[in-house]
Design a protein around this motif. Structure first.
Motif, PDB file in Angstrom:
ATOM      1  N   ILE A 108       0.843  -1.204   0.000  1.00 60.92           N
ATOM      2  CA  ILE A 108       0.000   0.000   0.000  1.00 60.92           C
ATOM      3  C   ILE A 108       0.874   1.249   0.000  1.00 60.92           C
ATOM      4  N   LEU A 109       1.909   1.248   0.849  1.00 58.90           N
ATOM      5  CA  LEU A 109       2.806   2.402   0.882  1.00 58.90           C
ATOM      6  C   LEU A 109       3.521   2.589  -0.445  1.00 58.90           C
ATOM      7  N   TRP A 113       1.254   5.754  -1.574  1.00 55.60           N
ATOM      8  CA  TRP A 113       1.604   6.519  -0.383  1.00 55.60           C
ATOM      9  C   TRP A 113       1.287   7.987  -0.550  1.00 55.60           C
ATOM     10  N   TRP A 114       1.550   8.566  -1.729  1.00 62.29           N
ATOM     11  CA  TRP A 114       1.376  10.006  -1.913  1.00 62.29           C
ATOM     12  C   TRP A 114      -0.100  10.402  -1.862  1.00 62.29           C
ATOM     13  N   LYS A 115      -0.982   9.485  -2.229  1.00 59.86           N
ATOM     14  CA  LYS A 115      -2.414   9.791  -2.152  1.00 59.86           C
ATOM     15  C   LYS A 115      -2.871   9.868  -0.699  1.00 59.86           C
ATOM     16  N   TYR A 116      -2.384   8.952   0.119  1.00 62.17           N
ATOM     17  CA  TYR A 116      -2.732   9.008   1.534  1.00 62.17           C
ATOM     18  C   TYR A 116      -2.031  10.158   2.236  1.00 62.17           C
ATOM     19  N   LEU A 117      -0.875  10.570   1.751  1.00 58.43           N
ATOM     20  CA  LEU A 117      -0.238  11.766   2.282  1.00 58.43           C
ATOM     21  C   LEU A 117      -1.108  12.992   2.031  1.00 58.43           C
ATOM     22  N   PHE A 240      -0.195   8.883   8.451  1.00 58.49           N
ATOM     23  CA  PHE A 240       0.194  10.186   7.911  1.00 58.49           C
ATOM     24  C   PHE A 240      -0.357  11.338   8.745  1.00 58.49           C
ATOM     25  N   GLY A 241      -1.527  11.143   9.375  1.00 55.39           N
ATOM     26  CA  GLY A 241      -2.050  12.172  10.254  1.00 55.39           C
ATOM     27  C   GLY A 241      -1.158  12.392  11.459  1.00 55.39           C
TER      28      GLY A 241
END
Length: 390
Positions: A108-109, A113-117, A240-241
């Motif tokens: 997933i990362l 990863w950039w989308k969840y960031l 990420f939060g």
């Protein structure tokens, strides 16, 4: 002269249509019966109960934050958010890291990863900008402009989730916003109107920005929980939060944290806030999965009213009958919205060449550079699609 039996039969035959007409329900009763059958369903009842449970969680965060600010002069919204994200990290990111079904944590990362960031940044800043806006503008402005997120959410759902609304949905949203207006009017009449604020323009812009970021976060949440998984959403938001809120906490709130005079009451209020926030984040994906992000946002409009009812005892607010009226209006609009499901537009099935890059429909990155034959698409007179490859 007719026989006595024939006369009795004639009278009975004349009375039968009259009894049938009396037994038949009137059009008004039929309309009420149909309306009751449409509105009084288990799905709507479950949606109402789940939505009000989320409202109570939001009420808990609002009451504890206000109590910290008024009784102990503690204004640390980023610290409070950081604790919530850290709890999500401990619970859901850990579950995600050790799960065996679906994509692994590292996959997933690596893939998205950039989308969840970006999602974590939108979620963190949405919470921060709304709280920050109270320092610049009035309570009335925050309550009214915060509703800007609902039309933004509907627009994003239209384009991203391909949701298609009916007339009843727009009417329901208008009714809910009327209820919010009634609540704001009750605040003014009850004397809850704040001062004009230090800079109303900055505050109003922060509210609009926060409402838009909330809409982005909620639409992303709906897509992920309906197409991927709830654990993946909460685990990635927690990861990420925590990173984003921790960095922002160290930059903007380190002095405020140093000034806190810690005691068991302040610690208890922080704990209650964190538990309410954790419950809100944990259960909102469940509610969104069975309803929609728009429906959830309409349902939680009552959170301010619950906060007011607690404020009657904790902060000695003045009561107004308009609060009850606004609650009823919001609930009527919410029920109207839930009474008719939204439609979903089917995507156009046109063959697409595979290549590396973004896959918005699947929230994944194509990692293979396999070449596909070039495709030529021709439209015939009957509008059928003819595809030929070299």
């Amino acid at each position: 002269m007719e026989p006595a039996g024939a006369g009795a039969e004639a009278e009975a035959g004349a009375e039968a249509p009259q009894e049938a007409a009396a037994a038949a329900p009137s059009p008004r009763r039929r309309l009420l019966a149909q309306l009751g059958a449409k509105l009084c369903t288990w799905h709507i009842l479950k949606t109402i109960l789940l939505g009000q449970m989320l409202s109570l969680f939001i009420c808990g965060t609002a009451v504890t934050s206000q109590y910290l600010a008024e009784q102990y002069q503690v204004n640390t919204p980023m610290l409070q958010s950081f604790i919530n994200y850290f709890l999500l990290l401990l619970v859901y990111t850990t579950i995600l890291a050790f799960r065996t079904d679906g994509d692994s944590f590292l996959q997933i990362l690596k893939q998205r990863w950039w989308k969840y960031l970006f999602l974590g940044l939108a979620d963190v800043e949405a919470n921060y900008t709304i709280v920050k806006a109270y320092q610049y503008t009035t309570l009335t402005s925050v309550q009214l402009l915060d509703c800007f997120g609902i039309p933004v959410l509907m627009a994003l759902s239209w384009f991203i989730l391909r949701a298609r609304y009916r007339l009843i949905h727009f009417i329901a949203v208008a009714v809910c916003l009327l209820g919010v207006g009634t609540m704001v009017g009750a605040d003014i009449l009850a004397g809850r109107q704040d001062s004009e604020g230090s800079d109303v323009v900055i505050g109003d812009v922060l509210v609009l920005l926060g409402a838009s970021l909330y809409a982005i976060s909620n639409v992303s949440e709906e897509y992920i929980v309906k197409n991927l998984s709830r654990v993946e959403f909460l685990g990635m938001v927690g990861l990420f939060g925590t990173i984003i809120s921790g960095l922002q906490l160290a930059i903007v709130e380190h002095r405020d944290i140093m000034r806190i005079q810690w005691n068991w009451k302040i610690a208890l209020l922080f704990a209650v806030f964190a538990l309410c926030m954790f419950g809100l984040y944990s259960f909102m994906p469940v509610v969104i999965k069975v309803t929609s992000a728009t429906s959830v946002n309409l349902g939680i409009l009552t959170a301010d009213l619950y906060s007011l009812f607690f404020g009657l005892f904790l902060f000695y607010y003045k009561f107004s009958g308009l609060y009850i009226l606004s609650f009823v209006i919001i609930m009527v609009g919410f029920i109207l919205y839930c009474s008719t499901p939204t439609l979903t537009a089917e995507p156009t099935a046109v063959p697409q060449p595979r290549s590396t890059g973004l896959d918005n429909a699947g929230l994944k990155l194509e990692e293979n550079d396999s070449q596909t034959p070039a495709a030529t698409v021709q439209f015939t007179r009957e509008e059928s699609v003819v595809v030929s490859t070299d």
